[in-house]
Design an enzyme around this catalytic site. Structure first.
Site, PDB file in Angstrom:
ATOM      1  N   GLY B 470       3.924 -16.004 -25.068  1.00 40.91           N
ATOM      2  CA  GLY B 470       4.930 -15.211 -24.374  1.00 40.91           C
ATOM      3  C   GLY B 470       5.311 -13.982 -25.167  1.00 40.91           C
ATOM      4  CE  LYS B 695      15.461 -19.360 -39.631  1.00 37.07           C
ATOM      5  NZ  LYS B 695      15.826 -20.246 -40.782  1.00 37.07           N
ATOM      6  CD  GLU B 699       1.336 -20.893 -37.348  1.00 29.20           C
ATOM      7  OE1 GLU B 699       2.011 -19.865 -37.534  1.00 29.20           O
ATOM      8  OE2 GLU B 699       0.258 -21.105 -37.902  1.00 29.20           O
TER       9      GLU B 699
END
Ligand SMILES: Cc1cc2nc3c(=O)[nH]c(=O)nc-3n(C[C@H](O)[C@H](O)[C@H](O)COP(=O)(O)OP(=O)(O)OC[C@H]3O[C@@H](n4cnc5c(N)ncnc54)[C@H](O)[C@@H]3O)c2cc1C
Lengths: 327, 737
Positions: B470, B695, B699
């Site tokens: 996105g 942030k 992952e």
């Protein structure tokens, strides 16, 4: 995929005739229903037919007919249609469930009942073009020295594939018959006799000749007081063949078993019926101990390989659970 | 930390390109069709280690429709990112694993190309090979490289990888108890939906590559270097991308093969991987054998950790091979030695949080077991030992790990549901587990250009490829917020090196922070130009002005205003803002995202099958820019962890050294039925250095998932599974009575 020619046929007779002709010309030909399984083999170049005879274009081969004698299921009926059929759900719920346990919704929408019974093994060596195994005309069954976690624990040798169908154990447990059309006309045989062990022929899973076609499955009406179950153990809830499955049909009366069928899937190169366990159950009242004993008998003679010992316990557990549920 | 009031940031915003994607209208690389285009296929080695003596293509060339054949004897092209520490070519001789590329063919259709592969005659001289990493390190093992099988280091990676602080010997002495154990993880494939594909076309001396890449700038650089072309003569385009999870960074061998085939044939070429090619021809996550020694106080407080590990990098080393799962704990004395090792197997390299989930599995299992042995509730164990200081020395720019643990535990109902491991009885065994995770948060180079049109709509021009995360929407949201115009006025131009500025590559969870920061700076550049003109009109100083929702106004008196359109008209036809940013934080700081995951499982005692019944993922990713896509990221990461925990493993047949399950069916990638409702919780957080306080979120989600599930299985069964994947057969064998 290797380039091939597709032939749409209009009748069983035409299909049989074509197959005979191709066989005579030493041409490599195969029939397809939904194509969901066969196309996979073509993509990895394990199957490289010159011709594909498309049965889907035959009118009138897709039906489920019910009468007092039971059900007659046309070869082209899809797994989804079998799963969702009201009459089947009412009278033979576990057959509908077995169909619903197969593959994925997409494959069940395309895949036919005949195709399911005739599907080739899902052994990873068989499906790898670089392993020319016994079943593909080679010299060895790679599972023996290789990774055999999913392979046969019973009835194997010299090939150790397991029969992949979810429908087959359920249908064998129901004493189903299969109708085959071929060059010599039509014949109807017990489904149990349709499958062949690797000792008889390590390259084929069934008795079909090069110009034979499955046209119908016949399922007798359930006997009074009978209950069927289909349990399937797998690693993934969809799109995964049985590690082990079990189909049981138990007919009870006056607190005891009159007749029983115990058929295992995923453990042997054919749907594995265990008459000894059936015999043991006859006349008994099933409790946990009897179920456990029957399970022991069912797996008697199992000879696992290095990676598939667990299948024995798994199979026993499933048989036990299915039998306990039957009373 | 309280979040700032935002107008666009922080909402659940549907993807700006969602419609095209779900209706099949988006043009992915595989959809690119060019006039006269040929199709290419790759021939791969059937041997794990062999010298190629000769390649005879005469029969293949005679097949009608075959237009070009390339292989190691006629094509010497370096694949820079294919090997960090060894020179790797697009075709290597010797070949070093079953699957190493031997030749590629371009033909008028796919089927002819495949037929041609069968007609290529290759003579091999078989060489001795080794499949196991531990065996490969023995002195008598067949050598894959002259220096041996322990991967050598270079400027970017080391071997072995060493990390150390404090004094472990002292730490073990301070401990009340010392525990040791070994955990094993397996090679799993990224299994992204979009298979590898590349389309190359030459216009005279200019090469255009339609790639499926996670970084058009890197891909351009790699291709230019490999083919000795100036950067201006290489154009890399990737408009829509169907994921890679780390195995489509940079340019890969097939991009170069495609370019060379196209040049040789004089026609455009599309090279497609089959799914099998995809499983064996690129890379998956490195397998590992992790040996831990952990010293603890009676209450569970860690005093020292020593990790000795081997990671199996396969035949070539593309990335680090590290293990970093201890990052989330407070370890006063730490010593790590990881040995990335070569074997004659499929290459292992980056897959979403490359060094984390396998290593979190090991270390979180270790801690969970220690908690059990000490009679400590795992919740207290994890809470007590959560990380406070980075690598024993640096301060985090922000750290809400505690909130993740506390809020996540509350949501799943840890205190009510937890029972000592093995206490569950009956046909279905119930268990609950948790683990900690996260991922580095970094700052770095970003670039963006914003073109504000005369009608007050804007083009945001960035080098970003939206790899499924996105990112296009994220960039647009950041731009809308920073500019002060509505989101629907923003158009994104991305994914074309001829047009867009540099991007570092959409990997390592840095798109939002690197390029997002540049977008904000470019927007500020635009605003400065606007305010300069508007100030005159509004009779104010530029710094007294603000712009929101397309209106320029005086901060102290919002009634004094003018529409943005009017301001632009005063300048010229359009306003260009641009920025290249490369921010840093002060020495002594470090950045990280944090996560605490929790799940419940139900284990069938008769079949060994495990059902995940609930999953709660609590994350500190700073300010959440888009709640919808951020939530999807967390869910996706957890799903991949589910596969890794329960089923996935690339199996190499020992006698033939061949992968035997290189496809979706046999690799058993999870389906929807394996996935429970995943409850995603973002704790209130904001980082002083991230764009709008944000942030990374890409992952972190996969990192904690495998360990969480493994710990829940322990809690349910009382049996510790030390080797992935935790399949029903292993469970059944452990619990069968
Ligand atoms: C990924 C995957 C997972 C699967 N999982 C399961 C599972 O869990 N359980 C399960 O039971 N099955 C499973 N299957 C098999 C699936 O049920 C079959 O693909 C499907 O039923 C085959 O039907 P079809 O009509 O598409 O057959 P086709 O692909 O058309 O044919 C299959 C085979 O049957 C032969 N054949 C087809 N029709 C006839 C006929 N009328 N007469 C003679 N021969 C015929 C063909 O020649 C071919 O050899 C799976 C398949 C796939 C691809």
């Amino acid at each position: 995929m290797k380039t091939f020619e597709n032939v749409d046929v209009k009748s069983v007779k035409e299909a049989v005739g074509l197959l005979q002709k191709f066989a005579g010309e030493k041409k490599n030909a195969a029939v397809v229903g939904g194509g969901s399984e066969y196309l996979q083999l073509m993509k990895v170049r394990v199957a490289t037919p010159d011709y594909i005879v498309n049965l889907k274009t035959i009118p009138g081969l897709n039906y489920i007919k019910e009468d007092a004698g039971g059900f007659r299921i046309g070869a082209l009926t899809t797994l989804a249609e079998l799963e969702e059929h009201k009459g089947v759900q009412e009278k033979l719920l576990f057959l509908s469930q077995a169909a619903g346990e197969a593959a994925s919704p997409q494959i069940r929408n395309a895949g036919t009942v005949a195709g399911n019974l005739c599907q080739r093994p899902f052994c990873w060596y068989f499906r790898s073009a670089s392993h020319v195994c016994l079943r593909k005309g080679g010299e060895i069954c790679y599972s023996v020295a290789g990774d055999n976690r999913y392979h046969a624990i019973i009835g194997g040798g010299p090939s150790y594939i397991v029969h992949p169908s979810d429908l087959a154990p359920a249908l064998v447990a129901l004493d189903a018959k299969i109708k085959i059309a071929g060059p010599a006309g039509e014949k109807t045989i017990p489904l149990e006799k349709f499958f062949v062990t690797p000792q008889v022929n390590a390259r084929r899973e069934n008795i079909l000749g090069p110009a034979d076609i499955v046209t119908e499955i016949q399922v007798p009406a359930p006997k009074t007081g009978s209950k069927g179950f289909y349990y399937k153990a797998r690693e993934r809830q969809a799109w995964d063949h049985a590690i082990v499955s079990v189909a049981t049909v138990v007919q009870s009366g006056s607190g005891a078993v009159r007749d029983a069928r115990v058929v295992l899937g995923g453990v042997a190169p054919i749907p594995w019926r265990v008459p000894k366990a059936e015999e043991f159950l006859r006349g008994k009242a099933i409790d946990d101990a009897a179920a456990q004993k029957a399970a022991e008998i069912a797996l008697d003679g199992a000879r696992p390989m290095k990676d598939n010992v667990y299948k024995i316990d798994l199979a026993k557990n499933l048989v036990r659970q299915a039998l306990v549920a039957s009373v | 930390m309280a979040q700032k009031e935002f107008s666009v940031v922080g909402k659940a915003t549907p993807r700006i390109d969602g419609f095209e994607r779900v209706t099949g209208k988006a043009e992915y690389t595989g959809d690119v069709q060019l006039p006269g285009m040929l199709y290419a296929r790759v021939l791969r080695s059937p041997h794990p280690h062999a010298k190629i003596l000769s390649i005879d293509t005469s029969k293949a060339e005679k097949l009608p429709g075959v237009k070009a054949i390339v292989h190691s004897f006629n094509t010497q092209v370096t694949w820079a990112s294919g090997g960090l520490t060894q020179k790797r070519m697009i075709f290597n001789n010797p070949v070093r694993y079953v699957g190493d590329a031997v030749a590629a063919v371009a033909a008028t259709d796919r089927y002819i190309a495949e037929d041609a592969l069968e007609l290529i005659e290759v003579k091999y001289e078989k060489l001795p090979y080794v499949l196991d990493a531990a065996a490969a390190l023995k002195s008598d093992a067949p050598k894959i490289y002259p220096k041996g099988n322990l991967s050598v280091g270079d400027g970017r990676v080391t071997a072995p990888i060493r990390e150390q602080w404090g004094d472990v010997e002292k730490g073990f002495k301070e401990a009340d108890k010392v525990f040791e154990d070994t955990y094993i993880s397996k090679h799993v494939n990224n299994a992204q939906m979009e298979r590898r594909v590349s389309v190359a076309k030459w216009d005279g001396a200019k090469l255009t590559v339609y790639a499926s890449t996670q970084g058009i700038s890197n891909a351009r650089g790699d291709i230019a270097k490999a083919l000795d072309l100036p950067l201006s003569r290489v154009r890399v385009v990737c408009k829509y991308m169907g994921a890679g999870f780390g195995n489509k960074n940079q340019a890969q061998d097939y991009d170069m093969m495609t370019a060379v085939l196209a040049k040789t044939a004089g026609q455009p070429v599309k090279l497609e991987f089959t799914r099998e090619d995809d499983f064996i021809g690129m890379h998956g996550r490195w397998a590992s054998e992790q040996h831990y020694k952990v010293g603890v106080k009676k209450d569970g407080t860690i005093t020292a950790v020593e990790l000795n590990a081997i990671t199996n990098m396969g035949a070539y080393r593309k990335q680090s091979g590290d293990l970093t799962g201890c990052d989330f704990y407070n370890i006063p004395n730490y010593k790590k030695v990881v040995s990335p090792t070569h074997t004659n197997t499929v290459v292992a390299a980056n897959y979403r949080a490359p060094a984390y989930p396998q290593s979190v599995f090991g270390f979180a299992s270790m801690l969970d077991q220690i908690a059990f042995d000490l009679g400590v509730n795992p919740y207290d164990m994890f809470l007590k030992n959560r990380v406070r200081v980075s690598k024993g020395k640096s301060q985090f720019t922000s750290n809400e790990m505690e909130a993740c643990i506390v809020e996540g535990a509350k949501k799943i109902g840890w205190q009510e549901k937890w029972h000592p491991a093995g206490a569950s009885k009956g046909a279905k065994l119930h268990g609950i587990g948790m683990a900690l995770g996260g991922y580095p948060f970094r700052l770095g180079l970003g670039a963006a250009t914003i073109r504000l049109n005369p009608d007050a709509t804007a083009h945001v021009i960035v080098g970003v490829v939206d790899i499924g995360t996105g990112a296009k929407s994220t960039m647009a949201i950041i731009a809308a917020e920073a500019l002060g115009i509505p989101l629907d006025q923003i158009q994104l131009a991305s994914g074309d090196t001829d047009v867009t500025p540099y991007s570092i590559g959409e990997s390592s969870s840095r798109t939002t922070s690197f390029t997002g920061t540049a977008v904000i700076a470019a927007a500020e550049d635009v605003r400065k130009q606007i305010f300069a003109v508007a100030a005159r009109e509004l009779e104010a100083k530029p710094e007294e002005l603000d712009l929101k929702n397309g209106i320029v106004f005086l901060k102290s008196n919002p009634g004094q205003k003018m529409p943005l359109v009017k301001a632009i008209r005063k300048v010229e036809s359009e306003i260009i803002g641009r920025a290249t940013t490369n921010p840093t934080w002060p020495e002594g700081f470090d950045g990280k995202c944090f996560a605490a995951h929790f799940c419940e499982v139900e284990v069938d005692r008769f079949t060994g099958q495990v059902r995940l019944t609930r999953y709660v993922a609590a994350h500190d990713s700073g300010t959440i820019i888009n709640r919808l896509t951020a939530t999807s990221q967390v869910k996706g990461g957890v799903v991949q962890g589910i596969g890794m925990a329960f089923t996935e493993e690339l199996l190499i047949d020992r006698p033939t050294a061949t992968p035997i399950n290189p496809n979706y069916r046999d690799a058993k990638v999870p389906t929807h039925l394996e996935v429970p409702e995943i409850e995603v919780l973002f704790v209130d957080a904001s980082d002083p250095y991230g764009p709008f306080g944000g942030k990374p979120v890409g992952e972190p989600p996969i990192t904690a998932s495998v360990g969480t599930i493994a710990n829940a299985i322990f809690n349910a069964t009382g049996k510790r599974f030390k080797e992935l994947p935790i399949t029903p057969d292993k469970i059944l064998r452990a619990i069968q009575v």
